[in-house]
Design an enzyme around this catalytic site. Structure first.
Site, PDB file in Angstrom:
ATOM      1  N   ASN A   9      22.450  27.594 -26.142  1.00 47.75           N
ATOM      2  CA  ASN A   9      23.327  27.951 -27.268  1.00 47.75           C
ATOM      3  C   ASN A   9      23.587  29.450 -27.182  1.00 47.75           C
ATOM      4  OD1 ASN A   9      24.547  28.506 -29.699  1.00 47.75           O
ATOM      5  ND2 ASN A   9      22.745  28.010 -30.963  1.00 47.75           N
ATOM      6  N   TRP A  10      24.800  29.804 -26.783  1.00 49.79           N
ATOM      7  CA  TRP A  10      25.104  31.217 -26.556  1.00 49.79           C
ATOM      8  C   TRP A  10      25.311  31.980 -27.867  1.00 49.79           C
ATOM      9  CZ3 TRP A  10      29.364  30.748 -22.166  1.00 49.79           C
ATOM     10  CH2 TRP A  10      28.782  30.147 -21.045  1.00 49.79           C
ATOM     11  N   LYS A  11      25.463  31.254 -28.968  1.00 48.15           N
ATOM     12  CA  LYS A  11      25.742  31.890 -30.273  1.00 48.15           C
ATOM     13  C   LYS A  11      26.949  32.825 -30.112  1.00 48.15           C
ATOM     14  CE  LYS A  11      20.950  31.137 -31.451  1.00 48.15           C
ATOM     15  NZ  LYS A  11      19.770  31.533 -32.194  1.00 48.15           N
ATOM     16  N   GLU A  97      21.341  28.719 -38.314  1.00 53.79           N
ATOM     17  CA  GLU A  97      22.201  29.848 -38.710  1.00 53.79           C
ATOM     18  C   GLU A  97      23.378  29.368 -39.547  1.00 53.79           C
ATOM     19  OE1 GLU A  97      22.371  31.329 -34.724  1.00 53.79           O
ATOM     20  OE2 GLU A  97      20.232  31.758 -34.918  1.00 53.79           O
ATOM     21  N   SER A 213      12.744  30.602 -29.532  1.00 55.68           N
ATOM     22  CA  SER A 213      12.065  31.503 -28.610  1.00 55.68           C
ATOM     23  C   SER A 213      11.517  30.804 -27.363  1.00 55.68           C
ATOM     24  CB  SER A 213      10.946  32.274 -29.343  1.00 55.68           C
ATOM     25  OG  SER A 213      11.514  33.078 -30.373  1.00 55.68           O
TER      26      SER A 213
HETATM   27  P1  13P Z   1      16.264  31.691 -29.493  1.00 54.35           P
HETATM   28  O1  13P Z   1      15.961  30.934 -28.222  1.00 54.35           O
HETATM   29  O2  13P Z   1      17.020  32.966 -29.234  1.00 54.35           O
HETATM   30  O3  13P Z   1      15.060  31.853 -30.346  1.00 54.35           O
HETATM   31  O4  13P Z   1      17.293  30.781 -30.320  1.00 54.35           O
HETATM   32  C1  13P Z   1      16.995  29.451 -30.533  1.00 54.35           C
HETATM   33  C2  13P Z   1      18.195  28.774 -31.105  1.00 54.35           C
HETATM   34  O5  13P Z   1      18.546  28.997 -32.246  1.00 54.35           O
HETATM   35  C3  13P Z   1      18.943  27.866 -30.244  1.00 54.35           C
HETATM   36  O6  13P Z   1      19.879  27.140 -30.969  1.00 54.35           O
END
Ligand code: 13P
Length: 251
Positions: A9-11, A97, A213
């Site tokens: 998930n690149w956000k 989120e 994480s």
């Molecule tokens: P991180 O791996 O940066 O903690 O993010 C997890 C996440 O929200 C994947 O959707």
């Protein structure tokens, strides 16, 4: 037999050029592997181009969010049909989120799951508790509510197109990953809920990813947990050298 499923998930990260470089790097190394399923979730403006860049590769492409409505006066929204139209095969629904920063509630998330499946997309339904909820002993109650609400009205055959992602909010982007034992407990609980909501075969076939994480150095331990069927990776999915070892641990 559940094939491990690793999703990036690149956000709201990367730009067009770095996104294309990333998928080129992944494409070369993932090759034709069939022992692990891999998907990337680019920002929606890059979806079309990334889907084209991955054509012919087993790596699948998905949207990070979709509207619950099909079309109309919904300024700024993108429908599930539009995502599918530009090459997405999946969509994340109910990411923490979206729930916590944008106030999405269970009812909206339920409608999005239906909209996505109706548009022909597969769904990753995300659930997870905050640190306050965990410390108050409410983890099971919270994930049960989110799972039940998100899957309300979804049939057993449709569940073949749904993956569940357990992402404890306190583990996302914090470097504090859940321990294998913590993840194992919640994953087993979620699988038990799926059995109650559907049946033993549906529960046994549904993949439950862990997210929060996940990095190369903790992936192997998490993936070794019986009910952990893959990972939903944020930060460590943005560079091939960080993401590829997670994929390689999992197959
Ligand atoms: P991180 O791996 O940066 O903690 O993010 C997890 C996440 O929200 C994947 O959707």
């Amino acid at each position: 037999m559940r094939i491990p499923f690793i999703a990036g998930n690149w956000k709201m990260n990367l730009d067009r050029r770095s996104a294309l470089e990333l998928v080129e790097g992944l494409r070369r190394r993932v090759g034709e592997r069939r022992d692990v399923e891999v998907a990337v979730f680019p920002p929606s403006v890059y979806l079309d181009e990334i889907a084209r860049a991955l054509m012919g590769s087993p790596i699948r492409v998905g949207g990070q969010n979709c509207c619950d409505e099909e079309s109309g006066a919904f300024t700024g929204e993108v429908s599930a049909t539009m995502l599918a139209d530009v090459g997405a095969e999946l969509v994340l629904v109910g990411h923490s989120e979206r729930r916590h920063l944008y106030g999405e509630g269970d009812e909206l998330i339920r409608r999005k799951v239906h909209a996505a499946l109706d548009a022909g997309l597969d769904v990753i339904l995300c659930v997870g508790e905050t640190i306050e909820e965990r410390e108050a002993g409410h983890t099971e109650q919270v994930v049960a509510r989110q799972l039940r609400a998100g899957l309300e009205g979804i049939s057993a055959p449709e569940m073949a197109r749904v993956t569940v992602a357990y992402e404890p909010v306190w583990a996302i982007g914090t470097g504090h990953t859940a321990t294998a034992a913590q993840a194992g407990e919640v994953h087993a609980y979620l699988r038990g809920l799926l059995e109650g909501l559907y049946s033993e075969p549906v529960a046994a076939a549904t993949r439950i990813q862990y997210g929060g994480s996940v990095k190369a150095d903790n992936a192997a331990e998490l993936m070794a947990v019986t009910d952990v069927d893959g990972a939903l990776v944020g930060g460590a999915s943005l560079k091939p050298e960080a993401f590829l070892p997670i994929i390689e641990f999992s197959g």
